[in-house]
Scaffold this active site. Sequence first.
Site, PDB file in Angstrom:
ATOM      1  N   LYS A 126      44.694   3.356 -40.905  1.00 33.38           N
ATOM      2  CA  LYS A 126      45.346   2.468 -41.866  1.00 33.38           C
ATOM      3  C   LYS A 126      46.508   1.730 -41.210  1.00 33.38           C
ATOM      4  O   LYS A 126      46.652   0.508 -41.341  1.00 33.38           O
ATOM      5  CB  LYS A 126      45.861   3.263 -43.070  1.00 33.38           C
ATOM      6  N   LYS A 161      46.408   4.525 -51.279  1.00 37.63           N
ATOM      7  CA  LYS A 161      45.628   5.511 -50.551  1.00 37.63           C
ATOM      8  C   LYS A 161      46.504   6.285 -49.578  1.00 37.63           C
ATOM      9  O   LYS A 161      47.535   5.785 -49.114  1.00 37.63           O
ATOM     10  CB  LYS A 161      44.451   4.865 -49.812  1.00 37.63           C
ATOM     11  N   ARG A 210      32.143  -4.191 -42.762  1.00 34.26           N
ATOM     12  CA  ARG A 210      32.382  -3.446 -41.526  1.00 34.26           C
ATOM     13  C   ARG A 210      31.936  -4.319 -40.362  1.00 34.26           C
ATOM     14  O   ARG A 210      30.753  -4.640 -40.216  1.00 34.26           O
ATOM     15  CB  ARG A 210      31.619  -2.127 -41.545  1.00 34.26           C
ATOM     16  N   ARG A 225      29.619  -3.510 -47.573  1.00 36.27           N
ATOM     17  CA  ARG A 225      29.394  -2.326 -48.401  1.00 36.27           C
ATOM     18  C   ARG A 225      29.858  -2.657 -49.807  1.00 36.27           C
ATOM     19  O   ARG A 225      31.048  -2.783 -50.061  1.00 36.27           O
ATOM     20  CB  ARG A 225      30.122  -1.129 -47.788  1.00 36.27           C
ATOM     21  N   ARG A 233      35.123   1.154 -55.227  1.00 34.71           N
ATOM     22  CA  ARG A 233      35.086   1.392 -53.786  1.00 34.71           C
ATOM     23  C   ARG A 233      33.728   1.002 -53.217  1.00 34.71           C
ATOM     24  O   ARG A 233      32.686   1.314 -53.788  1.00 34.71           O
ATOM     25  CB  ARG A 233      35.370   2.866 -53.480  1.00 34.71           C
ATOM     26  N   ASP A 273      37.471  -3.046 -40.956  1.00 40.22           N
ATOM     27  CA  ASP A 273      37.148  -3.203 -42.369  1.00 40.22           C
ATOM     28  C   ASP A 273      37.837  -4.457 -42.879  1.00 40.22           C
ATOM     29  O   ASP A 273      39.069  -4.594 -42.753  1.00 40.22           O
ATOM     30  CB  ASP A 273      37.597  -1.982 -43.172  1.00 40.22           C
ATOM     31  N   GLU A 281      41.529  -2.081 -42.452  1.00 42.36           N
ATOM     32  CA  GLU A 281      41.586  -0.894 -41.595  1.00 42.36           C
ATOM     33  C   GLU A 281      41.011  -1.215 -40.219  1.00 42.36           C
ATOM     34  O   GLU A 281      40.164  -2.103 -40.083  1.00 42.36           O
ATOM     35  CB  GLU A 281      40.802   0.287 -42.193  1.00 42.36           C
ATOM     36  N   ASN A 283      39.103   1.137 -37.582  1.00 44.08           N
ATOM     37  CA  ASN A 283      38.510   2.465 -37.437  1.00 44.08           C
ATOM     38  C   ASN A 283      38.185   2.730 -35.971  1.00 44.08           C
ATOM     39  O   ASN A 283      37.398   2.006 -35.359  1.00 44.08           O
ATOM     40  CB  ASN A 283      37.237   2.560 -38.277  1.00 44.08           C
TER      41      ASN A 283
END
Length: 317
Positions: A126, A161, A210, A225, A233, A273, A281, A283
């Site tokens: 994050k 979050k 993604r 997604r 979500r 993301d 984000e 990742n």
Amino acid sequence: MPLDIVVVMDPIGSIKIAKDSTFAMLLEAQRRGHRLHYVRPGALNLRDGRAQATVAALSVREDPKGWYELGPWSQLVLGAGHVILMRKDPPVDANYLHDTQILSMAQNAGALVVNDPQGLRDYNEKLAALLFPQCCPPTVVSRDPAELKAFVQEHGEAVLKPLDGMGGRSIFRARAGEANLNVILETLTGDHGLALAQRYLPEIAQGDKRILLVDGVAVDYCLARIPQGDEFRGNLAAGGRGEGRPLSERDRWIAAQIGPEMKRRGMLFVGLDVIGDYLTEVNVTSPTCIRELDAQFGLNIAAGLFDAIEARAASAA
């Protein structure tokens, strides 16, 4: 020249091979004639200052009824000639961090670790996005519930979050003035934990994209997604539907902002993301979506990754 590929991952017997990116990497490595070594979960260790692992020779196959075979267990001293795939899922807890420290010692002894263990320690997924604020929506990170509440009131609606979650766990959508906001903030900041608040992006209805970076360069397609039903979500683990799409110009711009720094830091395989026009984000631990994109567009993303791995291994020889 064949390489020794040492994989640190969650238990291989419990993966879903149709969606598992680590499995795609192992299939490609085996196809190229590399030797696979599976690290028994929890079995990285040190002896007299040398990084070691309890490993078994591994073979894999595209068969949902039996996708792997293991040889006998033995101790392997990690160092020169080894490529170590660090693919263990979060949480990035004390055990995870200790494993990266062992892998740094293996790296110092000559192993190539993917992704770089120092980067795994440095880049909370994050917080790492905030190294590129020009790409991000309005965001605040704080332990102070009052500050987080003021942010929600300022923007009207926000996503809240924790910093150590994955797969959509413990993510809240909150509106200014709603009755549950205080308890959400108390839950997230309990024991003085840091929480992140981002302005809610309604573009999530079109998917949380993604984008995969291989050695700093974006794959030409992303996996959107898309939330389903009454779920906000988009995470696949939270029931989101994956839909492949070509990258937009904005997606490519975001990737170009981040890719060179990831490459410089030895982060060979990274997942970004993106919701709408904004990065949310970065990742680095165990990004996924290889298999879905390969299947939808006839790609072989792991081949590009192993081209990069082989080039780095050759330059270090």
